[in-house]
Design an enzyme around this catalytic site. Structure first.
Site, PDB file in Angstrom:
ATOM      1  N   LYS A 219       0.841  -1.204   0.000  1.00  0.00           N
ATOM      2  CA  LYS A 219       0.000   0.000   0.000  1.00  0.00           C
ATOM      3  C   LYS A 219       0.881   1.262   0.000  1.00  0.00           C
ATOM      4  O   LYS A 219       2.084   1.187   0.249  1.00  0.00           O
ATOM      5  CB  LYS A 219      -0.952  -0.029   1.207  1.00  0.00           C
ATOM      6  CG  LYS A 219      -1.987  -1.183   1.139  1.00  0.00           C
ATOM      7  CD  LYS A 219      -2.994  -0.959   0.068  1.00  0.00           C
ATOM      8  CE  LYS A 219      -4.017  -2.013  -0.268  1.00  0.00           C
ATOM      9  NZ  LYS A 219      -4.380  -3.100   0.549  1.00  0.00           N
TER      10      LYS A 219
HETATM   11  C1  LIG Z   1      -5.630  -4.096   0.946  1.00  0.00           C
HETATM   12  C2  LIG Z   1      -7.115  -3.854   1.007  1.00  0.00           C
HETATM   13  C3  LIG Z   1      -7.869  -4.138   2.157  1.00  0.00           C
HETATM   14  C4  LIG Z   1      -7.330  -4.895   3.308  1.00  0.00           C
HETATM   15  O1  LIG Z   1      -6.247  -4.316   3.910  1.00  0.00           O
HETATM   16  P1  LIG Z   1      -5.406  -5.147   4.989  1.00  0.00           P
HETATM   17  O2  LIG Z   1      -4.623  -4.088   5.690  1.00  0.00           O
HETATM   18  O3  LIG Z   1      -4.553  -6.112   4.223  1.00  0.00           O
HETATM   19  O4  LIG Z   1      -6.363  -5.836   5.882  1.00  0.00           O
HETATM   20  C5  LIG Z   1      -9.200  -3.756   2.178  1.00  0.00           C
HETATM   21  N1  LIG Z   1      -9.776  -3.177   1.120  1.00  0.00           N
HETATM   22  C6  LIG Z   1      -9.101  -2.918  -0.014  1.00  0.00           C
HETATM   23  C7  LIG Z   1      -9.809  -2.238  -1.145  1.00  0.00           C
HETATM   24  C8  LIG Z   1      -7.753  -3.279  -0.110  1.00  0.00           C
HETATM   25  O5  LIG Z   1      -7.088  -3.062  -1.262  1.00  0.00           O
END
Ligand SMILES: *Cc1c(COP(=O)(O)O)cnc(C)c1O
Length: 424
Positions: A219
Site C-alpha cells: 500500500k
Molecule cells: C488491501 C485492502 C484491504 C485490506 O487491507 P489489509 O490491511 O490487508 O487488511 C481492504 N480493502 C481494499 C480495497 C484493499 O485493497
C-alpha cells in the site's frame, strides 16, 4: 459526473507508444523471445529508507516492542495529517472494517452495501458479523461505487454503505452522504488505497463516521501489515479502543506505566487487533514521506498518461479528478483493455507482461464472481455488468515512488510490445 477528464500535466513524451511498430521489440518473451527487461520490475515494492530502519532498531533496543509510545505517536501524527480528531492504529485494515461494523451496531440480518470491484475483505467483514453484503455496481468512468446503484440496492434492512476509493480515487461522497442521510445509513469508508486523497478540499478520513486505511506491504504507506481507523466521534473512538484489545478497559501501555496498580477488566469480548510499536516505527516515517511519495506517483502517472493517450483504441486509462480540490493518490495505475480488438484475453496479456519482466497485477476480480459469493447468493456475472466488464479487462501497472523514468519507459514499451502484438 465526477470526474470527467484527465488532469493535464506536462509529462515527458514517450517515443515508444506506437501500436503499428511493436515488432521493433522482437518476439514476445512468452513465445520464446528475449524479455524486454533483464531483471523483474516488481509490482508494488515498498519504499523504505534508513529512517525506518533506525526507528525499528530504536524500538527493539527500547525494550517495548508491542503497542506503546511509538504507536501513540503514529496515531497522533496520522490524525494531524488526515485532519481528523481520532486515529486508532490496528494490525490491518480488515480489522478496522470489522470493528467499524461492530461499533456502528451492525448485527446479523442487516444489509451493508459494498461495490463488487474491491478486495475480498470489504465484503468478508460483513459476513463475519452475520450480516449480508449487498453489491451496488460501479461507475464505468471512476470505477468507484455508483450512487445511483446504491439507491437501487437499498431495502428496509440496509444499515450501512462501505464505499471503496478504488485505486486512490475519491468516491462521489456528496451523493453518497445524501443517500445515507435520507435513509439513515452509516457510512464506513474503505480507504485502503486512499491515504492523502482529498474530496472537494477535504481529506479522506474526515468525511464519514469511520474511515479505514491499510498499511499492507504494497500500500502507499506500509508497515508490513497494519491499518488505521479515523473518526471525529469520541464515543466511537472509545469503543474502538476497547474492542481492539480483548475488550479490556485499559491498554497494556497504560497498565504498566502508572505507579499505582489497578486492574484492567474485560468489558466486552473484544478482539486482538492492536498495532505493535515495531509496525508504528515504519509508519511514522512512511507518513512523513507521503506527500513526496504522492508527488512522485503523480509524475510517473503523468508519464503513463501521455504514453497511453497515443494508444487510443486498445487501452483506456482512468481519468482523475480535475476540479482542483480533489486528489487521486494513485495507489493503482490501471489500464482497461479493449478486448474486442485483441486476439487474447486479459490473463494472457498479464502473463506476457510478466514474461517481459514487468510486474503487473490485477485489481480486482469482482466479488460477485468469486465462488463463495456466487454460490451463497446465486449471482450471475451480469448482475453487475460494469464490474464484470472491468474485472475482465483491467490490469495494474507498477507505480512506486522509487521507480526511475527508465523503469516507466520499460513498462510502456512492454505494453506496446504485448498489446501491439496481440492486436487484431
Ligand atoms: C488491501 C485492502 C484491504 C485490506 O487491507 P489489509 O490491511 O490487508 O487488511 C481492504 N480493502 C481494499 C480495497 C484493499 O485493497
Amino acid at each position: 459526473m465526477f470526474p470527467t477528464s484527465t488532469e493535464k500535466t506536462t509529462p515527458p513524451t514517450s517515443e515508444a507508444s506506437n501500436w503499428s511498430a511493436p515488432s521493433k521489440f522482437g518476439q514476445l518473451a512468452i513465445e520464446g523471445g528475449k524479455p524486454l527487461r533483464e531483471k523483474m520490475l516488481p509490482f508494488g515494492a515498498p519504499c523504505f529508507g534508513d529512517a525506518e530502519i533506525q526507528e525499528v532498531a530504536d524500538t527493539i533496543r527500547s525494550g517495548w516492542i508491542s503497542t506503546g509510545p511509538k504507536t501513540k505517536k503514529f496515531e497522533e501524527e496520522f490524525a494531524t495529517y488526515v485532519q481528523c480528531k481520532y486515529a486508532v492504529a490496528l494490525n490491518s485494515c480488515t480489522a478496522g472494517l470489522h470493528l467499524s461494523l461492530i461499533v456502528s451496531g451492525i448485527v446479523p440480518g442487516d444489509e451493508v452495501i459494498v461495490p463488487p470491484l474491491t478486495f475480498g475483505a470489504t465484503a468478508n467483514v460483513v459476513e463475519h458479523i452475520g450480516a449480508r453484503p449487498v453489491f451496488a455496481d460501479i461507475d464505468p468512468l471512476t470505477l468507484c461505487i455508483d450512487p445511483k446503484q446504491i439507491e437501487r440496492a437499498i431495502t428496509p434492512r440496509t444499515k450501512a454503505i462501505i464505499p471503496v476509493h478504488y485505486g486512490g480515487m475519491p468516491c462521489a461522497m456528496n451523493e453518497i452522504r445524501a443517500i445515507a442521510d435520507e435513509h439513515n445509513l452509516v457510512v464506513i469508508e474503505d480507504a485502503a488505497h486512499a491515504i492523502g486523497a482529498k474530496y472537494q478540499g477535504k481529506m479522506i478520513g474526515t468525511l464519514s463516521a469511520l474511515t479505514n486505511f491499510s498499511f499492507y506491504a504494497n500500500k502507499n504507506l506500509s508497515t508490513a501489515e497494519g491499518g488505521m481507523v479515523t473518526t471525529d466521534d469520541a464515543e466511537l473512538e472509545a469503543k474502538l479502543r476497547v474492542y481492539h484489545l480483548h475488550g479490556l478497559s485499559r491498554d497494556a501501555w497504560k497498565r504498566y506505566h502508572t505507579k499505582e496498580f489497578s486492574m484492567s477488566e474485560v468489558v466486552v469480548p473484544g478482539y486482538k487487533y492492536n498495532m505493535t510499536d515495531i509496525q508504528a516505527s515504519l509508519g511514522i516515517h512512511q507518513l512523513r514521506k507521503q506527500e513526496q511519495f504522492i508527488a512522485r506517483r503523480e509524475e510517473i502517472a503523468a508519464f503513463y498518461d501521455e504514453a497511453f493517450s497515443e494508444c487510443a483504441g486498445l487501452v483506456r486509462t482512468v481519468p482523475r479528478p480535475h476540479d482542483g480540490t480533489s486528489r487521486h493518490v494513485l495507489h493503482l495505475y490501471v489500464l482497461l483493455l479493449d478486448l474486442a480488438r485483441l486476439s487474447v484475453n486479459r490473463n494472457r496479456v498479464i502473463s506476457a507482461l510478466l514474461a517481459e519482466n514487468i510486474g503487473v497485477s490485477m485489481h480486482f476480480w469482482p466479488l460477485h464472481m468469486h465462488p463463495y459469493y456466487r454460490e451463497k447468493y446465486g449471482y450471475k456475472p451480469d448482475d453487475y455488468p460494469v464490474a464484470r466488464r472491468v474485472g475482465e479487462s483491467v490490469l495494474s501497472l507498477p507505480l512506486v515512488p522509487q521507480m526511475t523514468k527508465h523503469d516507466a519507459q520499460d513498462v510502456v514499451d512492454a505494453v506496446v510490445k504485448v498489446v501491439g502484438t496481440y492486436r487484431r
